[in-house]
Motif scaffolding. Sequence first.
Motif, PDB file in Angstrom:
ATOM      1  N   GLU A   1      29.748  39.708 -19.804  1.00 32.54           N
ATOM      2  CA  GLU A   1      29.439  39.980 -21.294  1.00 32.54           C
ATOM      3  C   GLU A   1      29.543  38.599 -21.200  1.00 32.54           C
ATOM      4  OE1 GLU A   1      30.519  40.021 -25.831  1.00 32.54           O
ATOM      5  OE2 GLU A   1      31.701  41.035 -24.330  1.00 32.54           O
ATOM      6  N   ILE A   2      28.174  38.226 -22.022  1.00 26.13           N
ATOM      7  CA  ILE A   2      28.060  36.452 -22.358  1.00 26.13           C
ATOM      8  C   ILE A   2      29.147  36.795 -23.757  1.00 26.13           C
ATOM      9  CG2 ILE A   2      26.561  34.340 -22.870  1.00 26.13           C
ATOM     10  CD1 ILE A   2      25.027  35.397 -20.653  1.00 26.13           C
ATOM     11  N   VAL A   3      29.849  35.335 -23.302  1.00 26.11           N
ATOM     12  CA  VAL A   3      30.201  35.370 -24.450  1.00 26.11           C
ATOM     13  C   VAL A   3      30.602  32.734 -24.743  1.00 26.11           C
ATOM     14  CG1 VAL A   3      32.959  34.833 -25.147  1.00 26.11           C
ATOM     15  CG2 VAL A   3      32.345  36.862 -24.188  1.00 26.11           C
ATOM     16  N   ALA A   4      30.339  32.600 -25.955  1.00 24.68           N
ATOM     17  CA  ALA A   4      30.629  31.986 -26.529  1.00 24.68           C
ATOM     18  C   ALA A   4      31.641  31.187 -26.405  1.00 24.68           C
ATOM     19  CB  ALA A   4      29.684  31.401 -27.237  1.00 24.68           C
ATOM     20  N   VAL A   5      32.492  29.772 -26.081  1.00 24.15           N
ATOM     21  CA  VAL A   5      33.253  29.010 -26.307  1.00 24.15           C
ATOM     22  C   VAL A   5      33.796  28.107 -26.531  1.00 24.15           C
ATOM     23  CG1 VAL A   5      36.070  28.838 -25.143  1.00 24.15           C
ATOM     24  CG2 VAL A   5      34.715  30.434 -24.519  1.00 24.15           C
ATOM     25  N   GLY A   6      34.215  28.069 -28.073  1.00 22.67           N
ATOM     26  CA  GLY A   6      33.637  26.509 -28.626  1.00 22.67           C
ATOM     27  C   GLY A   6      35.266  25.801 -29.027  1.00 22.67           C
ATOM     28  N   VAL A   7      34.551  24.391 -28.757  1.00 21.53           N
ATOM     29  CA  VAL A   7      35.732  23.115 -28.549  1.00 21.53           C
ATOM     30  C   VAL A   7      35.088  22.197 -28.562  1.00 21.53           C
ATOM     31  CG1 VAL A   7      36.869  24.146 -26.648  1.00 21.53           C
ATOM     32  CG2 VAL A   7      35.996  23.064 -26.609  1.00 21.53           C
ATOM     33  N   PRO A   8      36.249  20.576 -29.923  1.00 25.15           N
ATOM     34  CA  PRO A   8      35.500  19.971 -30.025  1.00 25.15           C
ATOM     35  C   PRO A   8      35.527  19.140 -28.955  1.00 25.15           C
ATOM     36  CG  PRO A   8      38.149  20.554 -31.045  1.00 25.15           C
ATOM     37  CD  PRO A   8      38.217  21.324 -30.031  1.00 25.15           C
TER      38      PRO A   8
ATOM     39  N   GLY B   1      24.044  26.455 -30.315  1.00 24.09           N
ATOM     40  CA  GLY B   1      25.187  26.312 -31.828  1.00 24.09           C
ATOM     41  C   GLY B   1      25.785  27.738 -31.516  1.00 24.09           C
ATOM     42  N   PRO B   2      27.177  27.834 -32.512  1.00 25.45           N
ATOM     43  CA  PRO B   2      27.394  28.326 -33.008  1.00 25.45           C
ATOM     44  C   PRO B   2      26.851  29.359 -33.586  1.00 25.45           C
ATOM     45  CG  PRO B   2      29.139  27.500 -34.192  1.00 25.45           C
ATOM     46  CD  PRO B   2      28.126  26.581 -32.930  1.00 25.45           C
ATOM     47  N   GLN B   3      26.007  28.630 -35.272  1.00 27.73           N
ATOM     48  CA  GLN B   3      25.379  29.648 -36.489  1.00 27.73           C
ATOM     49  C   GLN B   3      23.949  30.110 -35.742  1.00 27.73           C
ATOM     50  OE1 GLN B   3      25.052  26.396 -35.306  1.00 27.73           O
ATOM     51  NE2 GLN B   3      23.086  25.236 -35.502  1.00 27.73           N
ATOM     52  N   GLY B   4      23.996  31.422 -35.975  1.00 23.80           N
ATOM     53  CA  GLY B   4      23.248  32.374 -35.311  1.00 23.80           C
ATOM     54  C   GLY B   4      23.090  32.846 -33.818  1.00 23.80           C
ATOM     55  N   LEU B   5      24.224  33.431 -33.834  1.00 28.25           N
ATOM     56  CA  LEU B   5      24.223  33.792 -32.304  1.00 28.25           C
ATOM     57  C   LEU B   5      25.219  34.867 -32.271  1.00 28.25           C
ATOM     58  CD1 LEU B   5      26.664  30.970 -29.820  1.00 28.25           C
ATOM     59  CD2 LEU B   5      24.220  31.861 -29.560  1.00 28.25           C
TER      60      LEU B   5
ATOM     61  N   VAL C   1      25.996  37.108 -29.626  1.00 29.18           N
ATOM     62  CA  VAL C   1      27.305  36.453 -28.876  1.00 29.18           C
ATOM     63  C   VAL C   1      28.695  36.470 -29.299  1.00 29.18           C
ATOM     64  CG1 VAL C   1      27.406  34.882 -27.154  1.00 29.18           C
ATOM     65  CG2 VAL C   1      25.798  35.511 -26.981  1.00 29.18           C
ATOM     66  N   ARG C   2      29.554  37.430 -28.812  1.00 31.79           N
ATOM     67  CA  ARG C   2      30.770  36.776 -29.648  1.00 31.79           C
ATOM     68  C   ARG C   2      31.672  34.983 -29.304  1.00 31.79           C
ATOM     69  NH1 ARG C   2      36.593  38.609 -26.778  1.00 31.79           N
ATOM     70  NH2 ARG C   2      35.852  38.709 -25.168  1.00 31.79           N
ATOM     71  N   TYR C   3      31.553  35.088 -30.561  1.00 27.39           N
ATOM     72  CA  TYR C   3      32.255  33.173 -30.630  1.00 27.39           C
ATOM     73  C   TYR C   3      34.405  33.405 -30.257  1.00 27.39           C
ATOM     74  CZ  TYR C   3      31.929  28.679 -31.338  1.00 27.39           C
ATOM     75  OH  TYR C   3      31.542  27.867 -31.186  1.00 27.39           O
ATOM     76  N   ILE C   4      34.130  32.700 -29.250  1.00 27.29           N
ATOM     77  CA  ILE C   4      35.981  32.483 -29.430  1.00 27.29           C
ATOM     78  C   ILE C   4      35.836  30.634 -29.364  1.00 27.29           C
ATOM     79  CG2 ILE C   4      37.517  31.995 -27.404  1.00 27.29           C
ATOM     80  CD1 ILE C   4      36.300  34.555 -26.077  1.00 27.29           C
ATOM     81  N   ALA C   5      36.480  30.488 -30.071  1.00 31.93           N
ATOM     82  CA  ALA C   5      36.911  28.695 -31.067  1.00 31.93           C
ATOM     83  C   ALA C   5      38.619  28.678 -30.462  1.00 31.93           C
ATOM     84  CB  ALA C   5      36.645  28.404 -32.123  1.00 31.93           C
TER      85      ALA C   5
ATOM     86  N   GLN D   1      37.342  35.290 -32.735  1.00 27.12           N
ATOM     87  CA  GLN D   1      38.672  35.503 -32.006  1.00 27.12           C
ATOM     88  C   GLN D   1      39.201  34.247 -31.839  1.00 27.12           C
ATOM     89  OE1 GLN D   1      38.900  36.711 -28.829  1.00 27.12           O
ATOM     90  NE2 GLN D   1      41.048  37.832 -28.215  1.00 27.12           N
ATOM     91  N   TYR D   2      40.434  33.355 -32.236  1.00 29.62           N
ATOM     92  CA  TYR D   2      40.831  32.249 -31.935  1.00 29.62           C
ATOM     93  C   TYR D   2      41.775  32.086 -30.460  1.00 29.62           C
ATOM     94  CZ  TYR D   2      39.029  30.170 -36.501  1.00 29.62           C
ATOM     95  OH  TYR D   2      38.199  29.502 -36.855  1.00 29.62           O
ATOM     96  N   LEU D   3      41.547  31.598 -29.915  1.00 29.62           N
ATOM     97  CA  LEU D   3      42.665  31.671 -29.157  1.00 29.62           C
ATOM     98  C   LEU D   3      42.868  30.053 -28.487  1.00 29.62           C
ATOM     99  CD1 LEU D   3      41.164  34.478 -26.332  1.00 29.62           C
ATOM    100  CD2 LEU D   3      42.963  34.419 -28.042  1.00 29.62           C
ATOM    101  N   ASP D   4      44.100  29.691 -27.881  1.00 29.55           N
ATOM    102  CA  ASP D   4      44.806  28.302 -27.211  1.00 29.55           C
ATOM    103  C   ASP D   4      43.847  28.031 -26.015  1.00 29.55           C
ATOM    104  OD1 ASP D   4      45.902  26.875 -29.576  1.00 29.55           O
ATOM    105  OD2 ASP D   4      46.947  29.226 -29.293  1.00 29.55           O
ATOM    106  N   VAL D   5      42.778  27.351 -25.772  1.00 25.84           N
ATOM    107  CA  VAL D   5      41.851  26.809 -24.897  1.00 25.84           C
ATOM    108  C   VAL D   5      41.732  25.923 -24.323  1.00 25.84           C
ATOM    109  CG1 VAL D   5      40.627  29.788 -25.062  1.00 25.84           C
ATOM    110  CG2 VAL D   5      39.585  27.399 -25.669  1.00 25.84           C
ATOM    111  N   VAL D   6      41.474  24.805 -25.163  1.00 22.71           N
ATOM    112  CA  VAL D   6      41.346  23.528 -24.839  1.00 22.71           C
ATOM    113  C   VAL D   6      42.920  23.266 -23.536  1.00 22.71           C
ATOM    114  CG1 VAL D   6      40.341  22.421 -27.133  1.00 22.71           C
ATOM    115  CG2 VAL D   6      42.679  22.042 -26.099  1.00 22.71           C
TER     116      VAL D   6
END
Length: 565
Positions: A292-299, A338-342, A345-349, A383-388
Amino acid sequence: MAAQVQRMSRLMVKTLRDDPADAETLNHKLLVRAGYVRRTAAGIWTWLPLGKKVYENIARVVREEMDAIGGQEVLLPALLPKEPYEASGRYEEYGDLLFRLKDRKGADYLLGPTHEEIFTQVVKDQCSSYKDLPVILYQIQTKYRDEARPRAGVLRGREFQMKDSYSFDTTDEGLAEAYALHRGAYQKIFERLGLDYRIVSAISGAMGGSASEEFLAPAPAGEDTFVDCPNCDYAANTEAVTFKLAPVDGSAHGPVEELDTPDTPTIETLAEHLGVPASATLKNLLVKVDGEIVAVGVPGDREVDLGKLGEQLAPAEVELVTAEDFEGREDLVRGYVGPQGLEKVRYIADPRVAPGTAWITGANKRDKHAKNVVCGRDFEVDQYLDVVVVEAGDPCPACGTGLKLDRAIEIGHIFQLGRKYADTFQLDVLGKEGKPVRVTMGSYGIGVSRAVAALAEQTADDKGLCWPKEVAPADVHVVAAGKALQTELALDVAEKLGAAGVRVLVDDRAGVSPGVKFTDAELIGVPQILVAGRRSAEGVLELKDRRTGEREELTVDEAVARLTA
């Protein structure tokens, strides 16, 4: 009780003046040069007599402390049927790391990488009542993992020696007690071995369970990176470092504004085009989680730690998307997501993408980005995960001070597994109330062969190995400088020391120069060096501390008294 006197004239040991051509780490160079190990094949090592003694001394300490907490030693096979590992899912999860083979009848087997499944089956067969528990079982066993790039000598091999123990209890409180017992035993083990170590928080990942800690030996050759707080006692594996989610007031941010940003598919090109720091942008990495395609957002100024992400999503498989994954997906514009409008797609940040923070990010249109995109207003995080990737200077989760990064060798790991394997194999016992109770487990490992390498890395100096007394192959290295009288004195004092219970290595080799003998003594690294040299005719020897270099002259009786004190 008399101790063994080893004569180098009869000992199978061949020292080398030069480092092996393929050796990169200190332990690899010195263990080979000093005649402790010999390479048999890539990642496969033969333990020579001196090396075997160091290994067995470490194993002895481990056994003594495991026995002290009530552990019972067993020995499970290394050749294992595949069915238990299929049941747990690890036959596939291990992938290429697993050595797989077939017998002559075509049945599938494997060489054990670890033994949770088999220990669970043993207890299921042997224990039927709560009265049979709690129990702690352990073994010191050879393990096998088909490492793609074996390196660093015995530190990262395809065959290695490990102590693995497992606790079985009927309650979570019992598991916590067994975990604490192992934690204390590990501290005693590593202190007795003379290892400098840190206990760091870790994540359980595919092992499962509610608690996990690693024991790390700081060393430049280490493959693990951990963080250490200079202000408090916080320490953690980089995969376990957390960042506090701190929502901010985002009401002052204006509406979303679309920007023309031609040819800016990367954070670097976008930041340069707009004249803003990368930290003002939001990076959205696309991965596949079990397909499954998932987006992961980080600074934008941080990188996603794929290993950390994989551990936190385990046992799901995580992989990067490919160009083919964008085909037929008009909602996914490569380089401009961008996360807006996704919506699909599940968005993890990462927690740094907190509610109320505003970002410049992709507008989901080619050559377009958007600014003033506010988390919680214009997009939601599933979902929030520490991923950096953790960096030096990141705030300590305990006190806020900037963290520092260090390299280390993992020498031990303890897990509260819980009921993961008990559920798989339906490990129940009859409880006090006469009803079945599901057993809970702990898993605890120490790398015995890795401890040899870690000690070599931490204690060696520019002359060679320098073992702590508890693990050294001998207590004293007696050197006969060369002449017959010196050899006679060396053998005499060696026999007296041996009779007094001192473990002795005596260099009585004929035809070997004193310089070579002294060099070998320092390379081999026994804690005390006793030399029968220029004052042998007077019955006087020189005692040298291998670590400090301090020297003193002693008679035979004085030397025996000093070394047996």
